[in-house]
Design a protein around this motif. Structure first.
Motif, short mmCIF file in Angstrom:
data_model
loop_
_atom_site.label_atom_id
_atom_site.label_comp_id
_atom_site.label_asym_id
_atom_site.label_seq_id
_atom_site.Cartn_x
_atom_site.Cartn_y
_atom_site.Cartn_z
N GLU A 1 0.79 -1.23 0.00
CA GLU A 1 0.00 0.00 0.00
C GLU A 1 0.82 1.29 0.00
OE1 GLU A 1 -3.09 0.01 -0.48
OE2 GLU A 1 -3.69 -2.06 -0.05
N TYR A 2 2.11 1.21 0.34
CA TYR A 2 2.95 2.40 0.40
C TYR A 2 4.06 2.30 -0.64
CZ TYR A 2 0.63 3.58 4.78
OH TYR A 2 -0.32 3.90 5.73
N ASP A 3 4.09 3.23 -1.56
CA ASP A 3 5.07 3.22 -2.64
C ASP A 3 6.49 3.41 -2.10
OD1 ASP A 3 2.98 2.97 -4.43
OD2 ASP A 3 2.85 5.14 -4.80
N GLY A 4 7.42 2.65 -2.66
CA GLY A 4 8.83 2.87 -2.38
C GLY A 4 9.43 2.05 -1.27
N SER B 1 9.07 7.22 6.10
CA SER B 1 9.17 5.78 5.87
C SER B 1 9.19 5.01 7.20
CB SER B 1 10.42 5.44 5.06
OG SER B 1 10.35 6.00 3.77
N SER C 1 9.24 -1.12 -0.57
CA SER C 1 9.65 -2.48 -0.90
C SER C 1 11.13 -2.56 -1.26
CB SER C 1 8.81 -3.03 -2.05
OG SER C 1 8.95 -2.24 -3.21
N LYS C 2 11.72 -1.43 -1.63
CA LYS C 2 13.14 -1.40 -1.99
C LYS C 2 14.03 -1.07 -0.79
CE LYS C 2 12.16 0.04 -6.73
NZ LYS C 2 12.37 1.07 -7.78
#
Length: 233
Positions: free
Chosen positions: A79-82, A120, A84-85
Motif C-alpha cells: 500500500e505504500y510506494d517505495g 518511511s 519495498s526497496k
C-alpha cells in the motif's frame, strides 16, 4: 492460535489535506479471543521508561511478534510506494494498556504526538480486547497547519510546542479529545476488536481516551493493544 482469518478485510483511507494514507484491516486473526486471553494471563505489564505511553506495557511474545511483523510488512509493501526497496527495521514492540489517570499525565501526554520524523516509518496497532473503548484520531496543528512532522518541520514544531506548553498548558485538562482550540481532527478510526491500523509514524495522532471508559490497571478489563513500530531505510 496465530492463524490469520479467512475473512480479512483491508481498506486504505487518506486523511487531511496532505492526504496521508492509512491502512485499516478488520478480522485479522482467526482466534483473537485466545490471543487476547494469552496476553492477559502471560504478559508482564509494567511502566516502560523512555516513551510517553500513558500506561503499562509488556514485551511482545516472540511467536506473536514474528507473525505480526510478517503481515505488517506485506500490508505496508502493498500500500505504500517505495518501501519495498528499503530494509525494514523494527525498533519497538509492545502489548499496551492505558492505565494512567488524567491527573498524572504530562503535557506531552495530553496532546497529539508523532512517533518518528521519517515518512518511511510506521506505527502498527492491533486492537486486542473486546469492549467499548476509544479509538485513534489524527490531527492538524492549527497554528502551523502541520499534519505530519518530518525533519524539515521538526525544529519549527518543537518551538511551537514549547510556546504552547508555556502559554496554554492549563487548557489541556486530561486526555486529548476531538475538540481543541489548538488541534483539529482530520480523521479517526473507531476501536474494534481484531482491527489492525497502520499509519506513518510522522502523522500527528492520539488515542481517544476517556478515563471512565478506557483507563484500567487490570489486563482483564483494560484497553489492550499490540503496538509495533517500524522504520524503512
Amino acid at each position: 492460535m496465530l492463524e490469520l482469518s479467512e475473512n480479512i478485510c483491508v481498506r486504505k483511507e487518506f486523511v487531511g489535506t496532505e492526504k496521508t494514507p492509512i491502512i485499516i484491516v478488520d478480522n485479522m486473526f482467526k482466534y483473537i479471543d485466545k490471543i487476547c486471553e494469552s496476553v492477559r494471563v502471560n504478559a508482564k505489564f509494567n511502566v516502560q521508561n523512555g516513551n510517553i505511553y500513558p500506561g503499562l506495557q509488556a514485551g511482545m511474545f516472540r511467536d506473536f511478534g514474528e507473525t505480526f511483523l510478517s503481515y505488517a510488512k506485506i500490508a505496508i509493501a502493498g500500500e505504500y510506494d517505495g518501501v519495498s526497496k528499503l530494509q525494514c527495521k523494527p525498533y519497538a514492540a509492545f502489548f499496551s494498556m492505558v492505565s494512567s489517570p488524567s491527573v498524572a499525565l504530562s503535557f506531552k501526554q495530553r496532546i497529539p504526538h508523532y512517533d518518528h520524523n521519517s515518512p518511511s516509518s510506521f506505527a502498527v496497532m492491533l486492537y486486542l480486547a473486546e469492549g467499548d473503548f476509544g479509538g485513534t484520531a489524527f490531527f492538524k496543528h492549527n497554528k502551523t497547519q502541520f499534519e505530519t512532522v518530518d525533519e524539515r518541520r521538526k525544529a519549527c514544531y518543537a518551538t511551537e510546542l514549547e510556546s504552547l506548553e508555556v502559554n496554554s498548558a492549563s487548557e489541556f485538562k486530561g486526555y486529548h479529545s476531538l475538540e481543541s482550540p489548538h488541534f483539529t481532527a482530520i480523521g479517526s478510526v473507531p476501536y474494534r476488536q481484531n482491527r489492525l491500523l497502520i499509519y506513518p509514524g510522522n502523522l500527528l495522532h492520539s488515542g481517544l481516551i476517556k478515563e471512565e471508559r478506557d483507563v484500567f490497571v487490570s489486563p482483564q478489563q483494560g484497553r489492550l493493544t499490540a503496538n509495533l513500530f517500524l522504520r524503512y531505510e
